[in-house]
Design an enzyme around this catalytic site. Structure first.
Site, PDB file in Angstrom:
ATOM      1  N   GLY A 125       6.782   1.454   3.539  1.00 55.96           N
ATOM      2  CA  GLY A 125       8.025   1.558   2.781  1.00 55.96           C
ATOM      3  C   GLY A 125       7.884   1.229   1.311  1.00 55.96           C
ATOM      4  O   GLY A 125       8.808   0.699   0.703  1.00 55.96           O
ATOM      5  N   SER A 126       6.719   1.564   0.720  1.00 56.23           N
ATOM      6  CA  SER A 126       6.531   1.209  -0.692  1.00 56.23           C
ATOM      7  C   SER A 126       7.546   1.928  -1.591  1.00 56.23           C
ATOM      8  O   SER A 126       8.080   1.333  -2.525  1.00 56.23           O
ATOM      9  CB  SER A 126       5.105   1.502  -1.153  1.00 56.23           C
ATOM     10  N   SER A 127       7.843   3.189  -1.293  1.00 51.41           N
ATOM     11  CA  SER A 127       8.789   3.911  -2.160  1.00 51.41           C
ATOM     12  C   SER A 127      10.175   3.296  -2.052  1.00 51.41           C
ATOM     13  O   SER A 127      10.873   3.121  -3.053  1.00 51.41           O
ATOM     14  CB  SER A 127       8.830   5.403  -1.808  1.00 51.41           C
ATOM     15  N   ALA A 128      10.576   2.932  -0.834  1.00 51.18           N
ATOM     16  CA  ALA A 128      11.905   2.337  -0.649  1.00 51.18           C
ATOM     17  C   ALA A 128      11.986   0.994  -1.352  1.00 51.18           C
ATOM     18  O   ALA A 128      12.989   0.668  -1.995  1.00 51.18           O
ATOM     19  CB  ALA A 128      12.195   2.164   0.838  1.00 51.18           C
ATOM     20  N   ASP A 166      13.921   2.325   5.868  1.00 53.85           N
ATOM     21  CA  ASP A 166      13.023   1.675   4.904  1.00 53.85           C
ATOM     22  C   ASP A 166      13.812   0.920   3.833  1.00 53.85           C
ATOM     23  O   ASP A 166      13.545  -0.258   3.563  1.00 53.85           O
ATOM     24  CB  ASP A 166      12.122   2.716   4.207  1.00 53.85           C
ATOM     25  N   ALA A 211       1.402   4.537   3.229  1.00 53.89           N
ATOM     26  CA  ALA A 211       0.765   3.904   4.382  1.00 53.89           C
ATOM     27  C   ALA A 211       1.766   3.581   5.488  1.00 53.89           C
ATOM     28  O   ALA A 211       1.380   3.096   6.544  1.00 53.89           O
ATOM     29  CB  ALA A 211       0.051   2.633   3.937  1.00 53.89           C
ATOM     30  N   GLY A 212       3.033   3.796   5.241  1.00 60.10           N
ATOM     31  CA  GLY A 212       4.037   3.498   6.270  1.00 60.10           C
ATOM     32  C   GLY A 212       4.667   2.140   6.078  1.00 60.10           C
ATOM     33  O   GLY A 212       5.341   1.629   6.963  1.00 60.10           O
ATOM     34  N   PRO A 216       0.824  -1.208   0.000  1.00 61.22           N
ATOM     35  CA  PRO A 216       0.000   0.000   0.000  1.00 61.22           C
ATOM     36  C   PRO A 216       0.863   1.265   0.000  1.00 61.22           C
ATOM     37  O   PRO A 216       1.890   1.305   0.664  1.00 61.22           O
ATOM     38  CB  PRO A 216      -0.802  -0.096   1.307  1.00 61.22           C
TER      39      PRO A 216
END
Ligand code: MEV
Length: 324
Positions: A106-109, A151, A103-104, A100
């Site tokens: 770490g999707s970008s990382a 992350d 949302a916290g 997600p």
């Protein structure tokens, strides 16, 4: 090293169990990589560096001028790779994530890590973990401004870690028996960089008070390690609640987060807290396994089918099966 033309790498999302925000000022944090993944597939195509995000449904060429905000970290990563290793042959990169967003988790990382590894592998360079971690962090700086590095580190190494100022201690810990870690996405999007800045500004206004809050947060992390070693769900839960209280005091909780916590508490959670930057995003709760199904159903109904039962990912960055 890869000999075929098409490469695929995936890396896990993460959950911070204890210490988010405090970690930005060099305090320790406890975190786990979780069983939701972002993957990048790269194959030869065209005459530029085309990137397609399956989640956004957007294609762009990283080698031609400005790109949309969401692609800037990938552009930065590619620039760093070109500076250090020379230019790759033209490619098409597909980014596909089940983590997600905002949302916290770490999707970008995680996308930055899988992209970095895929580009290196595509160039015939072994994507060593330290190298991928360092380069992916450059992308994270574009996304978040002043990230702690936790992350990308988890997206690369996986597992259960204690993190402090870039130093990682891998812990062989697990959730206590007959407990489950439940996460619910409040669905309220937010910007990690903005929240980190807001917290640091509040710190500037109350440096003395905040230094005590940050000291307490550090102690919670060490206490939590002991509680995990002793497999004591009551203490882990209590420490989650205390940690959440500190996160409230630095200004990152909102109504939806508290609502999720109260639902978890009503359903017998040992404890719960926001995870990640707060201001929306995810709430985690340590639940007795017996209450899992009922709590899951209730949260899913109230928060629009966005509840997850999380497991620890122990592999970290890895090659995806479908490309081998
Ligand atoms: C974001 O997942 C966690 C924060 O502590 C920021 C960071 O560590 O970079 C809020």
């Amino acid at each position: 090293m890869n000999n075929s033309l098409r490469v695929c790498w995936r890396s896990p999302g993460k959950i911070i169990l204890f210490g988010e925000h405090f970690v930005v000022k060099g305090r320790p944090a406890l975190a786990i990589a979780v069983n939701l993944y972002a993957k990048t597939i790269i194959e030869p195509a065209g005459d530029g560096y085309t990137i397609y995000s399956k989640n956004l449904g957007i294609t762009s060429d990283l080698s031609r001028g400005e790109v949309i905000e969401a692609f800037k970290p990938f552009k930065k990563i590619l620039e760093v790779i070109i500076e250090e290793y020379g230019a790759p042959k033209p490619f098409m990169a597909l980014i596909d994530s089940e983590i997600p967003v905002s949302a916290g988790m770490g999707s970008s990382a995680s996308t930055a890590v899988s992209f970095t590894a895929a580009v290196l592998d595509y160039m015939g360079i072994e994507p060593r973990r330290e190298v991928v971690n360092r380069i992916a962090f450059k992308g994270e700086e574009v996304t978040h401004g002043k990230p702690s590095g936790i992350d990308n580190t988890l997206a690369v190494y996986g597992g259960f870690i204690r993190y402090e100022s870039g130093r990682i201690r891998r812990l062989s810990l697990d959730l206590p028996e007959n407990t489950d870690l439940l996460a619910v996405d409040t669905g309220v999007p937010r910007n990690t960089g903005v929240l980190v800045r807001k917290v640091l500004e509040r710190y500037q206004r109350y440096p003395e008070i905040f230094s005590h809050v940050y000291d307490a947060a550090s102690m919670i992390v060490d206490e939590a390690v002991k509680a995990f070693q002793e497999s004591d769900p009551d203490r882990i839960g209590e420490l989650m609640d205390i940690n959440h209280g500190l996160l409230v005091s630095i200004g990152v909780s909102i109504f939806e987060i508290e609502k999720a916590r109260y639902i978890m508490a009503e359903n017998g959670a040992y404890g719960s807290k926001l995870t990640g930057a707060g201001g929306g995003g995810l709430v985690i709760g340590l639940m007795p396994s017996d209450n899992l199904r009922k709590t899951y159903t209730t949260l899913n109904r109230i928060f629009n089918q966005k509840t997850y039962v999380l497991d620890i990912d122990h592999a970290g960055l890895s090659r995806c099966r479908e490309a081998s």
